[in-house]
Write a protein that holds these residues in place. Sequence first.
Motif: not given
Length: 81
Positions: A46-59
């Motif tokens: 968080i704050g360093q790389v793009k975080v897209n939880l829809t794309e990565t899909g973790p529970d």
Amino acid sequence: AAGKKVRLCVFSHVASVPAFIEPVAELTKVSREAGALVLVDGAHAIGQVKVNLTETGPDFYVSNLHKWMYAPKGTAFFYTR
């Protein structure tokens, strides 16, 4: 353990040393194919790389916010799908 069902896979989004960015989407896919839930530790993401939880899909995705978002210590978030 061999022959046991894996129920939960836990891994970091970014390893603190050597700052390796894990292939979260791919690890999530493989984990799901094994029938496991996925929890990602995003403390260094968080704050360093793009975080897209829809794309990565973790529970589940957890992270503190004081490291790279400069929020007060103790601030964090917990995402659940």
